[in-house]
Write an enzyme that holds these catalytic residues in place. Structure first.
Site, mmCIF file in Angstrom:
data_model
loop_
_atom_site.group_PDB
_atom_site.id
_atom_site.type_symbol
_atom_site.label_atom_id
_atom_site.label_comp_id
_atom_site.label_asym_id
_atom_site.label_seq_id
_atom_site.Cartn_x
_atom_site.Cartn_y
_atom_site.Cartn_z
ATOM 1 N N ASP A 257 0.824 -1.195 0.000
ATOM 2 C CA ASP A 257 0.000 0.000 0.000
ATOM 3 C C ASP A 257 0.863 1.251 0.000
ATOM 4 O OD1 ASP A 257 -2.677 1.389 0.518
ATOM 5 O OD2 ASP A 257 -1.420 2.137 2.154
ATOM 6 N N GLU A 299 0.418 -1.260 -5.221
ATOM 7 C CA GLU A 299 -0.737 -0.367 -5.131
ATOM 8 C C GLU A 299 -0.217 1.018 -5.502
ATOM 9 O OE1 GLU A 299 -3.465 2.570 -3.654
ATOM 10 O OE2 GLU A 299 -1.613 2.167 -2.568
#
Length: 597
Positions: A257, A299
């Site tokens: 992330d 991501e």
């Protein structure tokens, strides 16, 4: 023997990538020596059951490209209450054809607002509301037994201010103070002028004053999320330890992330810098020694030119990345009933390495960011699409506008059903249902892994009640993070219902996608312009048989001339009919997958 072989193959890459980042740091010799020993120790300690999985995947190097690897993304609590609840829903997911589960953040977050779990307090514990580490390992074991895998979010750019590292830093521990970035008020003001605000409305600026730290802490996202200082090599080693620890629990993949933000450098936007790519490649190489069956997912919701380097050079980087440009372009093309923007983005996305794969999706837990298409479309197009999906112009969409950085166009919130225009009480024969089914039919035909966002398979609508929850009301993205409605899911066997039509469609797409290699279909999707604006077309031509996807983005029938190879005798894998003419009629929102004789 296997560990020694992998170490000999991949350790030079680990060392070379990290030397490019830390080689001039006085801590380098001690750091790399310690890292070498920890990687070897972790590889030797890998659980036997997971070693078997690693060996199986190493023996089939093309496994990543196998078709039909449907991924399902969801919040654990909103899908099934807790981890054991997810275990009880595995039959539902296997019925849908799911191969990979991607629960959104489930590691222990800070109390109160945690940005949907992305403010992690402890990487080695599960959110107590969802279960415990043993429950996570049990779920991973259940999945392995079914030939499925578990992908976890690891928030690698920042921690919660309540994380033990940040607590120690505030207490004055010099070791942990160097895990974070602190600047003066003057420097913070100057740096903010260089940076792009992520949440300009709800969390403006990228720095938060902290008297205990003696200045302003770098906080790209929310004030309670402290960015990690990757200029300190110990931070890289700590995060690698986290990945190795979770992999030992049976986790088979990690979504990195906020990966674009890892490296900070004055005079830049601190996004997608060369050092960031090098760090990700070093993680990949280290995991190839310790846990080669594990995949890394980038991501990176950025322009395609910035996303592609996350796949790494010849040594490899992330195995998968979100195909954000193509996803956003699909919605744009649907609004315009014109496939031109899709063709531009698909052509750009085809530049990824053959060993890697795209994660293709229609919706996710985040907003649709129109600014990500700035390289491929003029500002007026971005503004038009933003207004269209916010319902600010004549539109089928039931979406809502979200915030944007200065100079950009507002992003869009809403479940796929709402953006496609499925209104309350509408059934499976509605135009909105046809639009949603069309978009999923397109992504299943692309090379890569198709991702279903929780509830799309039954046309789940927006959650407007989020505005009544103090912990969620300030973030409009909770509009498209509803609770799964299992009473609606129970209607999935009713072919006349919306739920039955969509569930059957997605299950069928998975079945057909898994058969593509048996039909001789292979290769990267390449866009075609067949001269009809509303016809989205792409081919895959590297197998023994050609593959052509045709999708009508318009609400009226169209006729399109077929390429010569598909003009006679080609089979539609979705309808099982055969072409017998040089042209083909597509109904409103019609879709075919053609393979050559």
């Amino acid at each position: 023997m296997a560990v020694a072989r992998r170490f000999g193959t991949y350790w030079p890459t680990v060392e070379a990538k990290l030397a490019s980042v830390y080689g001039e740091d006085q801590r380098w010799p001690d750091f790399i020596a310690r890292l070498r020993e920890s990687v070897l120790d972790a590889a030797k300690a890998r659980p036997l059951a997971l070693q078997a999985l690693d060996a199986e995947r190493e023996a089939s190097p093309d496994w990543l490209s196998a078709p039909g690897q449907t991924t399902y993304s969801f919040y654990v609590d909103r899908f099934a209450g807790d981890l054991n609840g997810v275990r009880r829903k595995l039959d539902y997911l296997t019925e849908l054809g799911v191969r990979w589960l991607h629960p959104l953040p489930l590691l222990e977050p800070r109390e109160g607002d945690s940005d949907g779990g992305f403010a992690v307090k402890d990487y080695r514990q599960v959110d107590p509301k969802l279960g415990c580490l043993q429950d996570l390992a049990a779920l991973a074991g259940d999945l392995r037994g079914k030939g499925m895998g578990l992908i976890l979010d690891v928030v690698c750019n920042h921690t919660a201010r309540e994380h033990a590292w940040a607590v120690a830093a505030r207490a004055g521990d010099p070791t942990y103070r160097d895990y974070f970035i602190v600047v003066s008020a003057e420097e913070a003001a100057c740096r903010d002028l260089e940076l792009i605000d992520v949440f300009p409305d709800t969390a403006p600026g990228s720095f938060t004053p902290c008297p205990e730290m003696g200045g302003h802490v770098w906080t790209t996202f929310y004030p309670f999320q402290w960015d990690l200082n990757y200029a300190n090599p110990a931070v890289f080693a700590e995060m690698l330890d986290v990945l190795v620890f979770l992999a030992a629990q049976g986790v088979q993949g990690f979504r990195l992330d906020s990966a674009p933000f890892l490296w900070k450098q004055a005079g830049t936007t601190c996004r997608n810098l060369p050092q960031t790519y090098a760090l990700v490649e070093a993680w990949r190489a280290a995991l190839s020694i310790v846990a080669p069956g594990v995949v890394l997912v980038a991501e990176a919701i950025e322009s395609l030119e910035d996303v592609l380097p996350f796949f790494g050079d010849d040594a490899g980087g992330c195995d998968l990345a979100y195909n954000n440009g193509v996803m956003t372009a699909l919605w744009a093309a649907l609004a315009d009933q014109d496939a031109a923007i899709f063709r531009r983005c698909l052509a750009a996305s085809s530049g990824k390495p053959g060993r890697a794969a795209w994660l293709n999706y229609v919706r996710c837990h985040d907003d649709v960011i129109w600014n990500a298409l700035a390289t491929y479309a003029p500002r007026e197009d971005l503004a038009r699409w933003s207004r269209f999906y916010a319902g600010q112009t004549e539109s089928f969409s039931l979406g809502k506008a979200f915030q944007t950085a200065a100079g950009g166009e507002p992003s869009t919130n809403g479940m796929a059903a709402s953006l496609a225009g499925i209104g309350p009480g509408e059934g499976g024969a509605s135009a909105g249902a046809a639009r949603l089914a069309l978009l999923y039919g397109i992504i299943y035909g692309l090379d890569g892994w198709p991702l279903i966002y929780m509830g799309d398979e039954i046309g789940l609508a927006d959650d407007h009640l989020y505005a009544e929850d103090p912990l969620r009301s300030g973030d409009g993205r909770w509009l498209h993070r509803p609770t799964m409605d299992w009473s609606l899911a129970a209607r999935r066997s009713d072919p006349s219902s919306l739920e039955g039509v969509l569930f059957s469609r997605m299950r069928g797409l998975t079945e057909r996608a898994r058969m593509l290699d048996q039909h001789g279909v292979a290769g990267t999707a390449q866009p075609l312009d067949l001269g009809v604006a509303s016809v989205l077309a792409f081919e895959r031509a590297e197998g023994t048989r050609g593959f052509l996807c045709l999708a009508n983005l318009a609400g009226v029938p169209v006729t399109v001339d077929l390429p010569a190879a598909f003009a006679s005798g080609a089979t539609d894998l979705l309808g099982q009919g055969r072409t017998s003419d040089e042209s083909l009629s597509l109904p409103a929102y019609g879709l075919v997958w053609l393979v050559t004789p």
